[in-house]
Write a protein that holds these residues in place. Sequence first.
Motif, PDB file in Angstrom:
ATOM      1  N   ARG A 198      21.407  12.829   5.186  1.00  5.78           N
ATOM      2  CA  ARG A 198      21.510  12.539   3.755  1.00  5.78           C
ATOM      3  C   ARG A 198      20.396  11.618   3.261  1.00  5.78           C
ATOM      4  O   ARG A 198      20.042  11.665   2.081  1.00  5.78           O
ATOM      5  N   SER A 199      19.848  10.812   4.148  1.00  6.38           N
ATOM      6  CA  SER A 199      18.836   9.850   3.725  1.00  6.38           C
ATOM      7  C   SER A 199      17.428  10.411   3.762  1.00  6.38           C
ATOM      8  O   SER A 199      16.534   9.862   3.112  1.00  6.38           O
ATOM      9  N   ASN A 200      17.191  11.493   4.504  1.00  2.00           N
ATOM     10  CA  ASN A 200      15.827  12.014   4.664  1.00  2.00           C
ATOM     11  C   ASN A 200      15.895  13.505   4.923  1.00  2.00           C
ATOM     12  O   ASN A 200      16.431  13.953   5.942  1.00  2.00           O
ATOM     13  N   THR A 201      15.352  14.293   3.997  1.00  2.00           N
ATOM     14  CA  THR A 201      15.373  15.750   4.143  1.00  2.00           C
ATOM     15  C   THR A 201      14.549  16.206   5.330  1.00  2.00           C
ATOM     16  O   THR A 201      14.902  17.173   6.013  1.00  2.00           O
ATOM     17  N   SER A 202      13.448  15.533   5.611  1.00  2.00           N
ATOM     18  CA  SER A 202      12.622  15.902   6.759  1.00  2.00           C
ATOM     19  C   SER A 202      13.390  15.718   8.071  1.00  2.00           C
ATOM     20  O   SER A 202      13.268  16.538   8.983  1.00  2.00           O
ATOM     21  N   VAL A 203      14.181  14.674   8.150  1.00  2.00           N
ATOM     22  CA  VAL A 203      15.006  14.470   9.333  1.00  2.00           C
ATOM     23  C   VAL A 203      16.050  15.579   9.438  1.00  2.00           C
ATOM     24  O   VAL A 203      16.330  16.096  10.532  1.00  2.00           O
ATOM     25  N   ALA A 204      16.626  15.966   8.305  1.00  2.09           N
ATOM     26  CA  ALA A 204      17.611  17.047   8.313  1.00  2.09           C
ATOM     27  C   ALA A 204      16.994  18.346   8.810  1.00  2.09           C
ATOM     28  O   ALA A 204      17.608  19.087   9.594  1.00  2.09           O
ATOM     29  N   GLU A 237      29.215  20.122   6.376  1.00  2.00           N
ATOM     30  CA  GLU A 237      29.387  20.450   4.958  1.00  2.00           C
ATOM     31  C   GLU A 237      28.113  20.146   4.171  1.00  2.00           C
ATOM     32  O   GLU A 237      27.665  20.959   3.347  1.00  2.00           O
ATOM     33  N   TYR A 238      27.508  18.999   4.438  1.00  2.00           N
ATOM     34  CA  TYR A 238      26.275  18.652   3.726  1.00  2.00           C
ATOM     35  C   TYR A 238      25.156  19.631   4.052  1.00  2.00           C
ATOM     36  O   TYR A 238      24.427  20.075   3.155  1.00  2.00           O
ATOM     37  N   LEU A 239      25.010  19.976   5.316  1.00  2.00           N
ATOM     38  CA  LEU A 239      23.937  20.895   5.705  1.00  2.00           C
ATOM     39  C   LEU A 239      24.149  22.278   5.098  1.00  2.00           C
ATOM     40  O   LEU A 239      23.189  22.948   4.695  1.00  2.00           O
ATOM     41  N   VAL A 240      25.395  22.712   5.015  1.00  2.00           N
ATOM     42  CA  VAL A 240      25.693  24.009   4.408  1.00  2.00           C
ATOM     43  C   VAL A 240      25.344  24.006   2.931  1.00  2.00           C
ATOM     44  O   VAL A 240      24.783  24.972   2.388  1.00  2.00           O
ATOM     45  N   GLN A 241      25.659  22.926   2.245  1.00  2.00           N
ATOM     46  CA  GLN A 241      25.352  22.832   0.819  1.00  2.00           C
ATOM     47  C   GLN A 241      23.870  22.621   0.557  1.00  2.00           C
ATOM     48  O   GLN A 241      23.369  22.969  -0.515  1.00  2.00           O
TER      49      GLN A 241
END
Length: 403
Positions: A198-204, A237-241
Amino acid sequence: MEKIKEEDKKESIRLLQVIANTGRKYKELICESYGVRSIAEFLAKSKSEETQEEVQILMDSLVHGNPKYQNQVYKGLIALLPCASPKAQQLSLQTLRTAQSIIGTTHPSIVDCVLKVLCTMHLEVQYEAIELIKDLVNYDVCQALLKGLVALLIPSVKETSKLQPKILNDSSVPQFTAHLPVFLQQAAAAKAIGVLARSNTSVAEELLHQRVVHSLMAAMGNTDHSNSQRQASLTLEYLVQMFPVVEEHVRRSMGEGLYQLFLVSAPPPEREPRGTPASEGARWPRPGLWPRPSPPLAPPPHPGHAPRRPAHSPQPRPAPPAAQEPPLPRAPGSRPQSNAEDLYMKIDSIQADILAANKVNVSKALCFSGVSHCNSSFHRGAHEPERPAYITYFQKEDTEGKE
């Protein structure tokens, strides 16, 4: 030294604080006299939290303005992480965040030490560990840290079996599940991954390449620890959204019925009409409360005749029926609440097995969805395998032939 009172030890720590604050020369003198090792051991063994906090102030002083020995203090703080005192762990993690920003480089052992702290049952220690992890992703240990977190989502058979009490193998004894440290570590890892994503899209994006979706779904199937299921569900859930490609693969792996349980919920119940008798009375008088009409004026009585009695008052008019107000509309742009947090209470054993034995692999599809690994701010070796070669205790089939 063991016979010295705790109060005297505390006063000696305060005296060392005064000496250290005098200047760099005296900080170096303390460190040259094996002061860091003695102070760190005292922090780990002290039974007084007040004394431990005084030791933290001294360690923080030694790491500031002491370039010659600041690495020694930094290593001493890392060495404190495996200690048995939760307060010492918490204070060491707090001071490590300060020391890390001063030193600028990381020690190779910090990743393993911080990840092992996640098995703690003390939430204040877990919080400080996750805060330090958030800082460490900005250093060169980011790759090792993310891999370690993903690996913790699927404990090995060796780790779970060696902590299983032998009494649980007796069929005559009622079966129950203990809070194994590896499951506490699993839940904390899922929580930390959610915080980082949630804090960093690159990390996601980098986590997706580490096959975090597969590991999160496996953790969601761990019926032995509900908090692991809950934390993994919230992160997934966050990754799916966030990523359509993740939604596509998760939906296909779960099946429509389980996916509906996971992400889609029924609309919130309608609000009760606000027209209660108390509030309706402000708009419509209740029966029996209408004002009586004034009697008609009668002519003056004729002499010799008794005065006529006024006619009976009319019956009160019935109140109109209360109007049923429609339910309040949802706010624009709002969506129904997700079931992810409560999914573990709704799935059965078959659905849990579907989650645990999933073969989701979104890394191959990322390049077609605009999430290119080459464009990420993190880099892996060209010959590095895409998934860790460990066998899960959730699934016994071979790990080859993944999608």
